[in-house]
Enzyme design. Structure first.
Site, PDB file in Angstrom:
ATOM      1  N   TYR A   1      -2.595  -0.251  10.294  1.00  0.00           N
ATOM      2  CA  TYR A   1      -2.338  -0.567   9.006  1.00  0.00           C
ATOM      3  C   TYR A   1      -0.990  -0.322   8.383  1.00  0.00           C
ATOM      4  CZ  TYR A   1      -4.192  -1.013   4.183  1.00  0.00           C
ATOM      5  OH  TYR A   1      -3.946  -1.243   2.752  1.00  0.00           O
TER       6      TYR A   1
ATOM      7  N   SER B   1       0.981  -1.025   0.112  1.00  0.00           N
ATOM      8  CA  SER B   1       0.069  -0.002   0.104  1.00  0.00           C
ATOM      9  C   SER B   1       1.147   1.346  -0.047  1.00  0.00           C
ATOM     10  CB  SER B   1      -1.101  -0.038   1.167  1.00  0.00           C
ATOM     11  OG  SER B   1      -1.413   1.279   1.511  1.00  0.00           O
TER      12      SER B   1
END
Length: 252
Positions: free
Chosen positions: A159, A146
Site C-alpha cells: 500500500y 496517504s
C-alpha cells in the site's frame, strides 16, 4: 441553490473518482455545495444512483459514470463523456483506492496487483486523459495519497509503495504542467472513518489497524473534503502542492 454565481466553484466542472463512498463521496458533496457541476464516477453504479438523487435534490447538476479506473479505455471514455456533456473539465479528484494490508512474505499477489492497478496506474490513466482539458481550463488535479506515502508501517509495504508512487508521479507532473496553469495538489489523509479497512482480507493486519483506529478520533470524509475545497479555491498564483491531514491522536 448551488448554481448561484457567488459560490466559489460556480460554472466549474469537477470529476471525482471513487465517489460511491468515503472520501470520494464526501469530496463530491463538498464541491457541489461550493457550486461545481459534479461528475461522480465509480464501479458501484447503484450507489452512485442513490448519491446522485441526494445531490440533485440539493440543487446540483450531476452526471454519474460507471468507471473502473484500472481499464485505460474506460478512463478515456469517462473523460470524453464529461467533455461531451459539459464542454469542459476544471477539477479532477483521483480518490478511487484500495488498502489491502498484509505481510510481504507469502503475500497475496492478486491483491498486490489490485492495489497497484487502482491506486497508482488508475490515477495515472485518469490524469493522462484529463490533462489536455485541464490545461485548457487552467484547472487542478487532486491526488488522494496517504500518510503512508511518508512512512511505511507494518503490513503496509505494498500500500505504501503505491502511495509513494502517487507522490512521485504527482511531483513530476507538477514540474511539467505548472507553467501551463494546472495545479497538482496532493492530499495525504491519515486514519479516516471510511470503508477502506473493511476490504482487508488478512485477519491479523485488519485487527491491528482496526485496534489502532479505535483508539483515535478518526478523520471524517467531510474533514478531508473541506481541505480539498480550500486547496482548489486558492487564487491562481497560489498552489498548495502537498497537504498532510491526520487525526490529532494519530502517532504514525
Amino acid at each position: 441553490m448551488n448554481n448561484q454565481l457567488n459560490l466559489p466553484l460556480a460554472g466549474k466542472v469537477a470529476l471525482v473518482t471513487g465517489a460511491s463512498s468515503g472520501i470520494g463521496q464526501g469530496t463530491a458533496r463538498a464541491l457541489a455545495q461550493s457550486g461545481a457541476i459534479i461528475v461522480i464516477a465509480a464501479r458501484r453504479i447503484e450507489k452512485l444512483a442513490v448519491f446522485e438523487k441526494e445531490l440533485v435534490a440539493q440543487g446540483s447538476t450531476v452526471l454519474s459514470i460507471e468507471l473502473d479506473v484500472t481499464l485505460p479505455a474506460n478512463c478515456e471514455e469517462a473523460i470524453n463523456s464529461v467533455i461531451e456533456k459539459f464542454g469542459r473539465l476544471d477539477i479532477l479528484v483521483n480518490s478511487a483506492g484500495l488498502m489491502l494490508l498484509g505481510p510481504v512474505q507469502d503475500g497475496n499477489l492478486k491483491e498486490w496487483a489490485e492495489q497497484i492497478n487502482t491506486n497508482l496506474l488508475g490515477l495515472m490513466y485518469m490524469t493522462r486523459f484529463a490533462l489536455p482539458h485541464l490545461i485548457e481550463t487552467r484547472g487542478a488535479v487532486v491526488q488522494i495519497s496517504s500518510t503512508a506515502s511518508r512512512a511505511a508501517n507494518l503490513n503496509g509495504g505494498i500500500y505504501s509503495g503505491t502511495k509513494w508512487g502517487v507522490n512521485g508521479f504527482s511531483e513530476g507532473l507538477r514540474k511539467e504542467v505548472s507553467s501551463k496553469g494546472v495545479k497538482v495538489i496532493v492530499i495525504e489523509p491519515g486514519v479516516a472513518q471510511t470503508e477502506l479497512r473493511q476490504h482487508i482480507t488478512d485477519e491479523a493486519a485488519k485487527k491491528s489497524i482496526d485496534t489502532a483506529a479505535a483508539k483515535m478520533r478518526q478523520l471524517q470524509p467531510a474533514d478531508i473534503a473541506e481541505t480539498i475545497v480550500f486547496a482548489v479555491t486558492r487564487p491562481d498564483h497560489v498552489l498548495i502542492s502537498e497537504l498532510l491531514i491526520r487525526p490529532l491522536d494519530q502517532d504514525f
